[in-house]
Design an enzyme around this catalytic site. Structure first.
Site, PDB file in Angstrom:
ATOM      1  N   SER A 157       0.872  -1.344  -0.047  1.00  0.00           N
ATOM      2  CA  SER A 157      -0.318  -0.094   0.138  1.00  0.00           C
ATOM      3  C   SER A 157       0.852   1.226   0.156  1.00  0.00           C
ATOM      4  O   SER A 157       1.839   1.282  -0.809  1.00  0.00           O
ATOM      5  CB  SER A 157      -0.903  -0.094   1.218  1.00  0.00           C
ATOM      6  N   ASP A 250     -10.081  -4.506  -4.668  1.00  0.00           N
ATOM      7  CA  ASP A 250      -9.407  -3.309  -4.039  1.00  0.00           C
ATOM      8  C   ASP A 250      -9.469  -2.166  -4.900  1.00  0.00           C
ATOM      9  O   ASP A 250      -9.497  -2.317  -6.273  1.00  0.00           O
ATOM     10  CB  ASP A 250      -7.853  -3.748  -4.150  1.00  0.00           C
ATOM     11  N   HIS A 280      -7.845  -5.314  -0.435  1.00  0.00           N
ATOM     12  CA  HIS A 280      -6.848  -4.478   0.117  1.00  0.00           C
ATOM     13  C   HIS A 280      -6.517  -4.786   1.657  1.00  0.00           C
ATOM     14  O   HIS A 280      -7.408  -4.920   2.388  1.00  0.00           O
ATOM     15  CB  HIS A 280      -7.319  -3.072   0.113  1.00  0.00           C
TER      16      HIS A 280
END
Length: 308
Positions: A157, A250, A280
């Protein structure tokens, strides 16, 4: 749309039933940011596979780092890791189990950079911290008997965004990276991708979260044309082998795909690894979702092969 893995669906349903707010809900105040950090840490503790060993915490450099030694050394590469959490969450010991798993699975020493968090420390301070922590780790490679010329990078991320920037910085200095692992990266602050709309609600990270954490990180900075924020828009030629992992449900899925495609177009050895039924954050779901645990294990095996 592909259905979520049953264990992911059960986890999301449990959180919805007990009224867990969106990850960045209420982060327009200092109190709300503190609450979001506590909430994120609690969710990771609830869902991650626990670590067996504590890291060595070093604070004698420009930024604190957390050094994770593997149970069994199998490579002399040095892995520098940056955690996720939207540049706002995930500091301190929150990511210890995730970084420790990376060390054990790859057999490498992992130096996790505990970079300063936004909004107290907005762009470019977190990136500067990762670059500073990386340089410090290379200078101290002898402390862990690793090869300072065999550097690898990993992050998920926001951390993936930061280590992508670090990979570009090393390339520009003619310093190689033996391998980079980017898990559900946000590589582009300028593009608009269909997955933000398709997966924007109900799958842990929301479209609103994406907007909120971006604003908290950027402050008044203008992202347009700044490759430190949007590595997808840089000249990517000359980067080392890179694994890009995406989650099918995601909001960031399509941006990750686009980054892998751009890397390939630039002649980079890029491997896109898609996980259609995951969401995610799955690197932190390894203790609750077998499919997430299997995905992380597979990514680590491939990364280990790159850096062995």
């Amino acid at each position: 749309m592909t259905a979520a893995d049953p264990d992911v669906a059960a986890l999301l349903a449990r959180w919805a039933e007990r009224g867990e707010p969106a990850m960045f809900a209420g982060t327009d105040t200092d109190e709300g940011i503190a609450a979001a950090r506590d909430r994120f840490a609690a969710l990771v503790r609830e869902t991650v596979r626990p670590a067996d060993a504590a890291p060595e915490v070093r604070d004698d450099g420009p930024v604190p780092v957390r050094v994770h030694r593997p149970a069994e050394r199998r490579t002399d590469a040095l892995v520098v890791h940056a955690h996720g959490g939207g540049w706002v969450l995930g500091g301190g010991d929150v990511y210890d189990p995730i970084a420790a798993r990376l060390a054990d699975d790859t057999g490498a020493v992992v130096v996790a950079v505990d970079y300063r968090l936004a909004p107290e420390h907005r762009f470019p301070k977190p990136l500067h911290d990762v670059l500073g922590g990386l340089a410090w780790a290379v200078d101290h490679a002898a402390d862990w008997d690793v090869d300072p010329h065999r550097v690898a990078l990993a992050g998920d991320s926001a951390g993936a965004n930061l280590v992508a920037g670090a990979a570009l910085a090393r390339r520009d200095r003619r310093q190689s990276v033996v391998g980079t692992l980017l898990v559900y990266p946000p590589p582009d602050f300028e593009g608009r991708y269909p997955s933000v709309r398709e997966n924007g609600e109900g799958f842990f990270l929301t479209a609103g979260d994406v907007v909120a954490c971006s604003k908290l990180y950027l402050g008044s900075a203008n992202p347009r044309g700044d490759i430190r924020l949007s590595p997808l828009r840089a000249d990517l030629a000359g980067l080392g082998p890179t694994i890009v992992a995406t989650a099918g449900l995601d909001p960031l899925r399509d941006a990750g795909r686009a980054f892998a495609e751009a890397l390939t177009a630039a002649g980079v050895d890029a491997r896109l690894r898609e996980h259609p039924t995951l969401v995610h954050g799955f690197v932190g779901f390894t203790g609750a979702v077998p499919a997430a645990d299997e995905a992380v294990a597979a990514l680590h095996r491939e990364f280990a092969a790159l850096i062995s």
